[in-house]
Design a protein around this motif. Sequence first.
Motif, mmCIF file in Angstrom:
data_model
loop_
_atom_site.group_PDB
_atom_site.id
_atom_site.type_symbol
_atom_site.label_atom_id
_atom_site.label_comp_id
_atom_site.label_asym_id
_atom_site.label_seq_id
_atom_site.Cartn_x
_atom_site.Cartn_y
_atom_site.Cartn_z
ATOM 1 N N GLN A 53 -1.706 -7.743 -2.191
ATOM 2 C CA GLN A 53 -2.567 -7.142 -0.898
ATOM 3 C C GLN A 53 -2.050 -8.729 0.177
ATOM 4 O O GLN A 53 -2.159 -8.560 1.027
ATOM 5 C CB GLN A 53 -4.182 -7.347 -0.171
ATOM 6 N N PHE A 54 -2.038 -9.754 -0.833
ATOM 7 C CA PHE A 54 -1.458 -11.376 0.167
ATOM 8 C C PHE A 54 0.232 -11.837 0.451
ATOM 9 O O PHE A 54 0.591 -12.717 0.813
ATOM 10 C CB PHE A 54 -2.024 -12.650 -0.866
ATOM 11 N N SER A 55 0.705 -10.527 -0.120
ATOM 12 C CA SER A 55 2.559 -10.873 0.030
ATOM 13 C C SER A 55 2.565 -11.154 1.108
ATOM 14 O O SER A 55 2.135 -10.161 2.061
ATOM 15 C CB SER A 55 2.936 -9.344 -0.673
ATOM 16 N N SER A 56 3.649 -11.384 1.457
ATOM 17 C CA SER A 56 4.533 -11.708 2.736
ATOM 18 C C SER A 56 4.673 -10.194 3.281
ATOM 19 O O SER A 56 4.017 -9.760 4.098
ATOM 20 C CB SER A 56 5.713 -12.497 2.575
ATOM 21 N N ASP A 57 4.962 -9.332 2.146
ATOM 22 C CA ASP A 57 5.553 -7.757 3.034
ATOM 23 C C ASP A 57 4.572 -6.785 3.602
ATOM 24 O O ASP A 57 4.543 -6.595 4.048
ATOM 25 C CB ASP A 57 6.412 -7.073 1.781
ATOM 26 N N PHE A 58 3.601 -6.963 2.805
ATOM 27 C CA PHE A 58 2.026 -6.191 2.458
ATOM 28 C C PHE A 58 1.149 -6.806 4.238
ATOM 29 O O PHE A 58 0.406 -6.063 5.254
ATOM 30 C CB PHE A 58 1.188 -6.125 1.874
ATOM 31 N N SER A 59 1.462 -8.559 3.967
ATOM 32 C CA SER A 59 0.520 -8.899 5.308
ATOM 33 C C SER A 59 1.226 -8.492 6.767
ATOM 34 O O SER A 59 0.678 -8.888 7.980
ATOM 35 C CB SER A 59 1.045 -10.369 5.318
ATOM 36 N N LYS A 60 2.398 -8.510 6.892
ATOM 37 C CA LYS A 60 3.240 -7.398 7.989
ATOM 38 C C LYS A 60 2.583 -5.924 8.628
ATOM 39 O O LYS A 60 2.167 -5.902 9.520
ATOM 40 C CB LYS A 60 5.258 -7.505 8.119
ATOM 41 N N LEU A 61 2.195 -5.480 7.564
ATOM 42 C CA LEU A 61 1.554 -4.211 7.832
ATOM 43 C C LEU A 61 0.289 -4.013 8.103
ATOM 44 O O LEU A 61 -0.596 -3.730 8.568
ATOM 45 C CB LEU A 61 2.084 -3.218 6.200
ATOM 46 N N SER A 62 -0.609 -5.578 7.131
ATOM 47 C CA SER A 62 -1.808 -5.166 7.392
ATOM 48 C C SER A 62 -2.326 -6.779 7.703
ATOM 49 O O SER A 62 -2.498 -7.422 6.855
ATOM 50 C CB SER A 62 -2.591 -4.568 5.592
#
Length: 235
Positions: A53-62
Amino acid sequence: MAKNVGDSKLQEQPKLKLYSYWRSSCSWRVRIALNLKGLKYEYKAVNLLKGEQFSSDFSKLSPLNYVPVLVDEDIVIADSFAILMYLEEKYHQNPLLPQDLHKRAINFQAANIVSSSIQPLQNLSVLKYIEEKVSSDEKFAWAQRHIGKGFAALEQLLKGFAGRYATGDEVFLVLSLSDILNADLFLAPQIHGAITRFKLDMTQFPLLSKLHEAYGELPAFQAAMPEKQPDRVEG
């Protein structure tokens, strides 16, 4: 040239993606809603224990690095309550809220007890912090205390409204499949987690225990269960 009916139906099918973690009660709420409304979706697993959940890609979503996240073509929504309201407004089949204003208000109140006064105090990050700062035993005592407090409030709130489900015989946000309402979508995962994960004594909550049994008989709820999800981990 005549249109192919099958192709037309495929084009009308919403292209939904749900970023979910199998054990997340917030994700579970949304899975139930999608099932109740008959909406197909692509399951995108986010392993919270591995920190995905802390990946850069997921952080863009959440922005808060929480699941669930719903992606509907170019629309991104990163909050279970907001997702449910969005689904209710856009996809009108099988309403998640009753028409009766009083019942609707009770549904919102019950859903908020779960989402604001119970679930945040027992989520993974809070329990991990308590375990690190205090002890492993204390994290479960903490969770049981706050779940019990919220359940006592729910028992009092729903007394006089509950039928087979939270506010009648339909499932709404607290459950509606004409009686499964919004509140039920919040209650089902929370009660299940309290029993299976936190070993809460449910004898003091007879109304919620009865609801738990009723939820277990509904196909839309059964399909959304944690153990039915593709990213489920044994143990």
